[in-house]
Design an enzyme around this catalytic site. Structure first.
Site, PDB file in Angstrom:
ATOM      1  N   LYS A 292      17.822 -53.298   0.128  1.00 45.67           N
ATOM      2  CA  LYS A 292      17.392 -53.366   1.601  1.00 45.67           C
ATOM      3  C   LYS A 292      17.651 -54.845   2.109  1.00 45.67           C
ATOM      4  O   LYS A 292      16.929 -55.131   3.235  1.00 45.67           O
ATOM      5  CB  LYS A 292      15.960 -53.186   1.511  1.00 45.67           C
ATOM      6  N   LYS A 294      16.346 -57.475   0.610  1.00 41.74           N
ATOM      7  CA  LYS A 294      14.936 -58.202   0.581  1.00 41.74           C
ATOM      8  C   LYS A 294      14.932 -58.582  -1.057  1.00 41.74           C
ATOM      9  O   LYS A 294      15.432 -57.992  -1.730  1.00 41.74           O
ATOM     10  CB  LYS A 294      13.996 -57.270   1.085  1.00 41.74           C
TER      11      LYS A 294
HETATM   12  N1  CTP Z   1       4.971 -47.101   3.236  1.00 40.32           N
HETATM   13  C1  CTP Z   1       4.061 -46.773   3.903  1.00 40.32           C
HETATM   14  N2  CTP Z   1       3.394 -47.499   4.689  1.00 40.32           N
HETATM   15  C2  CTP Z   1       3.503 -48.999   4.635  1.00 40.32           C
HETATM   16  C3  CTP Z   1       4.568 -49.523   3.748  1.00 40.32           C
HETATM   17  C4  CTP Z   1       5.220 -48.577   3.001  1.00 40.32           C
HETATM   18  O1  CTP Z   1       3.829 -45.563   4.140  1.00 40.32           O
HETATM   19  N3  CTP Z   1       2.725 -49.635   5.544  1.00 40.32           N
HETATM   20  C5  CTP Z   1       5.634 -46.326   2.466  1.00 40.32           C
HETATM   21  C6  CTP Z   1       7.455 -46.223   2.614  1.00 40.32           C
HETATM   22  O2  CTP Z   1       7.561 -45.672   3.838  1.00 40.32           O
HETATM   23  C7  CTP Z   1       7.914 -45.900   1.417  1.00 40.32           C
HETATM   24  C8  CTP Z   1       6.888 -46.364   0.301  1.00 40.32           C
HETATM   25  O3  CTP Z   1       5.666 -46.663   1.119  1.00 40.32           O
HETATM   26  O4  CTP Z   1       7.983 -44.369   1.531  1.00 40.32           O
HETATM   27  C9  CTP Z   1       7.350 -47.260  -0.728  1.00 40.32           C
HETATM   28  O5  CTP Z   1       7.350 -48.406   0.046  1.00 40.32           O
HETATM   29  P1  CTP Z   1       8.251 -49.873  -0.232  1.00 40.32           P
HETATM   30  O6  CTP Z   1       9.660 -49.492  -0.291  1.00 40.32           O
HETATM   31  O7  CTP Z   1       7.638 -50.604  -1.185  1.00 40.32           O
HETATM   32  O8  CTP Z   1       7.907 -50.278   1.315  1.00 40.32           O
HETATM   33  P2  CTP Z   1       7.523 -51.479   2.159  1.00 40.32           P
HETATM   34  O9  CTP Z   1       6.016 -51.879   1.590  1.00 40.32           O
HETATM   35  O10 CTP Z   1       7.533 -51.363   3.615  1.00 40.32           O
HETATM   36  O11 CTP Z   1       8.188 -52.769   1.512  1.00 40.32           O
HETATM   37  P3  CTP Z   1       9.394 -53.590   2.351  1.00 40.32           P
HETATM   38  O12 CTP Z   1       8.616 -54.229   3.419  1.00 40.32           O
HETATM   39  O13 CTP Z   1       9.945 -54.675   1.003  1.00 40.32           O
HETATM   40  O14 CTP Z   1      10.446 -52.589   2.631  1.00 40.32           O
END
Ligand code: CTP
Length: 384
Positions: A292, A294
């Protein structure tokens, strides 16, 4: 206003018990996973609260146990099926014992001060005749109900020693019509006569009610006690011949992949929602956020351990590069993801790929205000 609490009161015998208690002047508090056929009853005579015995809400039951107007507790919720042991997924074993045994006993324990008291308090639980003997072809269900009915049998002796007149009624019927248990529909005209009898036994503070005992089950139980092996062989054949056995796949396997860096409430929300939509939740954890673009703060092993400790997660695996590759390994029925992925090139591709595979892609609302990226950025800007 005298009140009654019926757990699992929206369907089957629970619905009939709710209806009968309303007929006897009770305001009924119904706890269930859905409102089922409650709209068949008089509006205003009951209230409905969501409750999933797989995700035990101790606080809800604690609060209710303090409501002195409640003088009836009836636990009707239960799951089970007629199938060979080999047809049960481990999630089904977990589910049946959690709903039929553990959660029911937890409710009784939480209400136990009320049950032990000198004030009259009526308690009833749906057991099953299969809990009173071996039940080949319903082994897990029977085991779960046996745990329940044997515990109640013991508790009733303790209650007698406590000096209270209150008892816990174990209602242990064979299968009956008018419920969704074996693929039927709720039919109050079929269940109400039995519910009336149940309430009679409940108000008498009886400890055990086996419907059709004299006509049928006295003899059945005698045959079982005289020769359990012979009885078991016969009972197994009887179930097979009845055409009620269903050895098909019954659990819904869910899959969700993510990076889960700096575990936050958005992660928790999506895992909880995912588990509400499947029986067995497999979570794939990405080795890094690199794809991603990241960076991750927390090492993979630690992220996996944290996700594995979440009560909604049944199994943690290393994620595959593509969720479609993970399907080859786990043959899941539902793929979960946050709504931020809807319409992306990747999920458009999956929509196409899963079209003919009976896999549903479920998008949950993204939890606003938090994400691993936001937390990472906040930490970085603080430490600068
Ligand atoms: N997710 C969610 N709500 C958030 C963060 C994440 O519903 N506020 C969901 C994402 O859509 C995904 C799952 O949690 O289906 C796993 O998330 P991850 O890949 O760890 O997402 P993020 O926390 O958004 O990480 P990043 O900012 O590194 O993309």
């Amino acid at each position: 206003m005298k009140k009654a609490l019926v757990v699992g009161g929206s369907n089957g015998m629970g619905l009939a018990v709710t209806s009968t208690l309303i007929g006897r002047g009770y305001q009924v508090i119904v706890l269930d996973r859905n409102e089922g056929d409650l709209d068949k009853l008089n509006e205003g005579s009951y209230t409905y609260t969501y409750c999933d015995l797989l995700d035990f809400n101790e606080e809800l039951f604690n609060d209710l146990s303090l409501d002195k107007d409640i003088e009836v507790l009836f636990i009707s919720a239960g799951v089970g099926r007629i199938a060979d042991f080999k047809a049960h997924h481990i999630a089904e074993i977990d589910k049946m014992f959690t709903i039929d045994t553990t959660s029911a006993l937890k409710i009784l324990r939480i209400f136990y001060d009320r049950i032990m008291a000198r004030d009259t308090f009526y308690t009833g639980v749906m057991g099953s005749i299969s809990g009173w003997m071996s039940s080949p072809a319903a082994s897990v269900y029977a085991g779960a109900k046996a745990g329940l009915v044997r515990t109640i049998e013991s508790i009733n002796i303790e209650l007698e020693s406590e000096g209270t007149a209150n008892r816990i009624l174990d209602v242990s019927p064979a299968s009956f019509k008018g419920s969704k248990f074996n693929g039927g529909v709720n039919d109050l005209t079929a269940t109400t006569p039995l519910a009336e009898e149940i309430i009679e036994h409940l108000m008498n503070q009886d400890t055990l009610f086996i419907p059709q005992y004299e006509e049928t089950f006295k003899g059945v139980l005698e045959r079982y006690h005289n020769d359990p092996h012979e009885y078991g062989l016969h009972s197994y054949q009887y179930k097979k011949d009845s055409g009620r056995m269903d050895n098909g796949k019954k659990v819904i396997i869910g899959y969700l992949a993510g990076t889960f860096d700096l575990f936050h409430v958005g992660h928790l929300n999506i895992l909880r929602r995912a588990k509400q939509h499947c029986d067995y939740l497999i979570v794939g954890v990405h080795d890094s956020g690199a794809w991603k673009g990241k960076e991750t703060f927390i090492p993979l092993d630690e992220r996996k351990a944290i996700v594995a400790s979440c009560k909604y997660v049944d199994k943690v695996v290393d994620s595959c590069r593509e969720d479609s590759d993970a399907w080859d390994l786990y043959h899941y029925d539902r793929l979960f993801v946050g709504s931020d992925y809807k319409g992306t090139e990747r999920f458009n591709r999956y929509e196409e790929y899963f079209k003919d595979k009976d896999v549903e892609i479920v998008y949950f609302p993204y939890t606003q205000g938090t994400s691993s990226t936001r937390i990472r950025d906040a930490i970085i800007s603080k430490t600068k």
